[in-house]
Design a protein around this motif. Sequence first.
Motif, PDB file in Angstrom:
ATOM      1  N   MET A 195      41.254 -34.778  -7.020  1.00 25.84           N
ATOM      2  CA  MET A 195      40.184 -35.418  -7.777  1.00 25.84           C
ATOM      3  C   MET A 195      40.249 -36.947  -7.627  1.00 25.84           C
ATOM      4  SD  MET A 195      37.700 -34.837 -10.177  1.00 25.84           S
ATOM      5  CE  MET A 195      38.140 -33.346 -10.976  1.00 25.84           C
ATOM      6  N   GLU A 196      41.460 -37.481  -7.639  1.00 22.28           N
ATOM      7  CA  GLU A 196      41.619 -38.934  -7.541  1.00 22.28           C
ATOM      8  C   GLU A 196      40.990 -39.475  -6.249  1.00 22.28           C
ATOM      9  OE1 GLU A 196      45.307 -41.914  -8.389  1.00 22.28           O
ATOM     10  OE2 GLU A 196      45.567 -39.837  -9.039  1.00 22.28           O
ATOM     11  N   LYS A 197      41.196 -38.773  -5.149  1.00 16.93           N
ATOM     12  CA  LYS A 197      40.635 -39.211  -3.867  1.00 16.93           C
ATOM     13  C   LYS A 197      39.108 -39.181  -3.900  1.00 16.93           C
ATOM     14  CE  LYS A 197      44.525 -37.805  -0.974  1.00 16.93           C
ATOM     15  NZ  LYS A 197      44.948 -36.889   0.107  1.00 16.93           N
ATOM     16  N   ALA A 198      38.540 -38.153  -4.504  1.00 21.12           N
ATOM     17  CA  ALA A 198      37.081 -38.061  -4.613  1.00 21.12           C
ATOM     18  C   ALA A 198      36.540 -39.214  -5.457  1.00 21.12           C
ATOM     19  CB  ALA A 198      36.676 -36.719  -5.215  1.00 21.12           C
ATOM     20  N   LEU A 199      37.227 -39.548  -6.525  1.00 22.37           N
ATOM     21  CA  LEU A 199      36.792 -40.645  -7.383  1.00 22.37           C
ATOM     22  C   LEU A 199      36.886 -41.989  -6.662  1.00 22.37           C
ATOM     23  CD1 LEU A 199      38.331 -39.360 -10.711  1.00 22.37           C
ATOM     24  CD2 LEU A 199      35.891 -39.498 -10.138  1.00 22.37           C
ATOM     25  N   LYS A 200      37.875 -42.141  -5.801  1.00 25.90           N
ATOM     26  CA  LYS A 200      37.961 -43.366  -5.000  1.00 25.90           C
ATOM     27  C   LYS A 200      36.748 -43.491  -4.086  1.00 25.90           C
ATOM     28  CE  LYS A 200      42.970 -43.912  -4.916  1.00 25.90           C
ATOM     29  NZ  LYS A 200      44.177 -43.923  -4.069  1.00 25.90           N
ATOM     30  N   VAL A 201      36.309 -42.385  -3.498  1.00 27.80           N
ATOM     31  CA  VAL A 201      35.122 -42.401  -2.636  1.00 27.80           C
ATOM     32  C   VAL A 201      33.902 -42.814  -3.455  1.00 27.80           C
ATOM     33  CG1 VAL A 201      33.563 -40.958  -1.252  1.00 27.80           C
ATOM     34  CG2 VAL A 201      36.051 -40.709  -1.003  1.00 27.80           C
ATOM     35  N   ILE A 202      33.764 -42.286  -4.656  1.00 30.90           N
ATOM     36  CA  ILE A 202      32.624 -42.619  -5.511  1.00 30.90           C
ATOM     37  C   ILE A 202      32.665 -44.097  -5.904  1.00 30.90           C
ATOM     38  CG2 ILE A 202      31.567 -42.156  -7.762  1.00 30.90           C
ATOM     39  CD1 ILE A 202      32.571 -39.161  -7.179  1.00 30.90           C
ATOM     40  N   ASN A 203      33.848 -44.611  -6.232  1.00 29.07           N
ATOM     41  CA  ASN A 203      33.969 -46.040  -6.542  1.00 29.07           C
ATOM     42  C   ASN A 203      33.606 -46.897  -5.328  1.00 29.07           C
ATOM     43  OD1 ASN A 203      34.605 -45.893  -9.248  1.00 29.07           O
ATOM     44  ND2 ASN A 203      36.815 -45.867  -8.899  1.00 29.07           N
ATOM     45  N   GLU A 204      33.977 -46.446  -4.146  1.00 32.31           N
ATOM     46  CA  GLU A 204      33.619 -47.167  -2.920  1.00 32.31           C
ATOM     47  C   GLU A 204      32.104 -47.180  -2.739  1.00 32.31           C
ATOM     48  OE1 GLU A 204      33.941 -49.442   0.461  1.00 32.31           O
ATOM     49  OE2 GLU A 204      35.438 -49.060  -1.095  1.00 32.31           O
ATOM     50  N   MET A 205      31.448 -46.091  -3.086  1.00 33.75           N
ATOM     51  CA  MET A 205      29.988 -46.028  -2.994  1.00 33.75           C
ATOM     52  C   MET A 205      29.355 -47.068  -3.920  1.00 33.75           C
ATOM     53  SD  MET A 205      29.519 -41.902  -2.800  1.00 33.75           S
ATOM     54  CE  MET A 205      27.743 -41.927  -2.775  1.00 33.75           C
ATOM     55  N   LYS A 206      29.952 -47.274  -5.085  1.00 33.45           N
ATOM     56  CA  LYS A 206      29.432 -48.294  -6.005  1.00 33.45           C
ATOM     57  C   LYS A 206      29.709 -49.689  -5.439  1.00 33.45           C
ATOM     58  CE  LYS A 206      29.476 -50.059 -10.654  1.00 33.45           C
ATOM     59  NZ  LYS A 206      30.112 -50.089 -11.946  1.00 33.45           N
ATOM     60  N   ARG A 207      30.921 -49.911  -4.947  1.00 29.86           N
ATOM     61  CA  ARG A 207      31.276 -51.227  -4.392  1.00 29.86           C
ATOM     62  C   ARG A 207      30.377 -51.625  -3.236  1.00 29.86           C
ATOM     63  NH1 ARG A 207      36.338 -49.957  -5.724  1.00 29.86           N
ATOM     64  NH2 ARG A 207      36.835 -48.860  -3.797  1.00 29.86           N
ATOM     65  N   THR A 208      29.987 -50.655  -2.421  1.00 31.12           N
ATOM     66  CA  THR A 208      29.168 -50.957  -1.243  1.00 31.12           C
ATOM     67  C   THR A 208      27.671 -50.908  -1.524  1.00 31.12           C
ATOM     68  OG1 THR A 208      29.265 -48.654  -0.507  1.00 31.12           O
ATOM     69  CG2 THR A 208      30.948 -50.154   0.371  1.00 31.12           C
ATOM     70  N   GLY A 209      27.288 -50.601  -2.759  1.00 30.30           N
ATOM     71  CA  GLY A 209      25.873 -50.608  -3.123  1.00 30.30           C
ATOM     72  C   GLY A 209      25.121 -49.330  -2.809  1.00 30.30           C
ATOM     73  N   ILE A 210      25.830 -48.288  -2.406  1.00 27.53           N
ATOM     74  CA  ILE A 210      25.160 -46.997  -2.158  1.00 27.53           C
ATOM     75  C   ILE A 210      24.607 -46.455  -3.476  1.00 27.53           C
ATOM     76  CG2 ILE A 210      25.457 -44.617  -1.327  1.00 27.53           C
ATOM     77  CD1 ILE A 210      25.641 -46.808   0.867  1.00 27.53           C
ATOM     78  N   ILE A 211      25.372 -46.639  -4.549  1.00 27.04           N
ATOM     79  CA  ILE A 211      24.882 -46.315  -5.896  1.00 27.04           C
ATOM     80  C   ILE A 211      25.013 -47.578  -6.742  1.00 27.04           C
ATOM     81  CG2 ILE A 211      25.279 -43.822  -5.858  1.00 27.04           C
ATOM     82  CD1 ILE A 211      27.937 -44.226  -7.238  1.00 27.04           C
ATOM     83  N   ASP A 212      24.055 -47.776  -7.640  1.00 23.65           N
ATOM     84  CA  ASP A 212      24.093 -48.954  -8.510  1.00 23.65           C
ATOM     85  C   ASP A 212      25.156 -48.807  -9.589  1.00 23.65           C
ATOM     86  OD1 ASP A 212      22.006 -50.207  -7.157  1.00 23.65           O
ATOM     87  OD2 ASP A 212      20.493 -49.238  -8.403  1.00 23.65           O
ATOM     88  N   ASP A 213      25.225 -47.646 -10.170  1.00 24.61           N
ATOM     89  CA  ASP A 213      26.180 -47.386 -11.232  1.00 24.61           C
ATOM     90  C   ASP A 213      26.318 -45.877 -11.362  1.00 24.61           C
ATOM     91  OD1 ASP A 213      28.020 -47.984 -13.182  1.00 24.61           O
ATOM     92  OD2 ASP A 213      26.555 -48.676 -14.659  1.00 24.61           O
ATOM     93  N   TYR A 214      27.359 -45.450 -12.043  1.00 24.45           N
ATOM     94  CA  TYR A 214      27.572 -44.024 -12.256  1.00 24.45           C
ATOM     95  C   TYR A 214      28.401 -43.827 -13.517  1.00 24.45           C
ATOM     96  CZ  TYR A 214      32.548 -44.150 -11.127  1.00 24.45           C
ATOM     97  OH  TYR A 214      33.891 -44.403 -11.162  1.00 24.45           O
ATOM     98  N   ALA A 215      28.406 -42.607 -14.004  1.00 25.79           N
ATOM     99  CA  ALA A 215      29.316 -42.193 -15.066  1.00 25.79           C
ATOM    100  C   ALA A 215      29.574 -40.700 -14.899  1.00 25.79           C
ATOM    101  CB  ALA A 215      28.751 -42.472 -16.452  1.00 25.79           C
ATOM    102  N   ILE A 216      30.766 -40.310 -15.268  1.00 26.94           N
ATOM    103  CA  ILE A 216      31.148 -38.906 -15.219  1.00 26.94           C
ATOM    104  C   ILE A 216      30.664 -38.228 -16.497  1.00 26.94           C
ATOM    105  CG2 ILE A 216      33.091 -37.286 -15.133  1.00 26.94           C
ATOM    106  CD1 ILE A 216      34.672 -39.550 -13.689  1.00 26.94           C
ATOM    107  N   GLY A 217      30.023 -37.091 -16.338  1.00 27.64           N
ATOM    108  CA  GLY A 217      29.575 -36.301 -17.481  1.00 27.64           C
ATOM    109  C   GLY A 217      30.048 -34.874 -17.326  1.00 27.64           C
ATOM    110  N   GLY A 218      29.379 -33.957 -18.002  1.00 34.71           N
ATOM    111  CA  GLY A 218      29.685 -32.534 -17.863  1.00 34.71           C
ATOM    112  C   GLY A 218      31.096 -32.165 -18.281  1.00 34.71           C
ATOM    113  N   GLY A 219      31.600 -31.116 -17.634  1.00 35.66           N
ATOM    114  CA  GLY A 219      32.916 -30.581 -17.986  1.00 35.66           C
ATOM    115  C   GLY A 219      34.049 -31.559 -17.744  1.00 35.66           C
TER     116      GLY A 219
END
Length: 160
Positions: A1-25
């Motif tokens: 899970m940690e590696k996947a979250l690093k990829v998501i943070n990289e997507m935010k850093r590079t502007g692929i996503i503006d912002d995100y938050a974890i929801g659900g389970g």
Amino acid sequence: MEKALKVINEMKRTGIIDDYAIGGGIGTMFYTETFHTKDLDIFVYPKIISGLIRLDDISGYLKSKGYRMENQYFIIEGVPVDFIPVYDELTQEALKKSVNRSFGKVKVKVFRPEYLIAIAIKTGRNQDFLKVGRIIQETSINKKLLSGILKRYNLKYDFN
């Protein structure tokens, strides 16, 4: 899970996503004991072009990094990830008011428990009501904040 979250943070850093938050389970597990859930729900602000929600940038980026799709999920470092565009005022507010947490050594943003409760109530599935019960039993929630959220979005739940 940690590696996947690093990829998501990289997507935010590079502007692929503006912002995100974890929801659900998984979002719920930041406040409760661990339980089974099949995916990581990542709520994002979508790009809207000609009235259509577009996730092309996310898809293109992940495919360029060698990640594949299975059904609705991207498999990122072995974790099924569901990118969910914020879809109403409640999820927009939840993303805006999300809080910083740590997952291992990775900093992430997570919906506050009060918003997880409200979204679960609005979604209304049995599994969502189970999450509500767990959060209420296992977490100290801000009752005034929760009451305000439920009132603003005309949601009702019997907490007794």
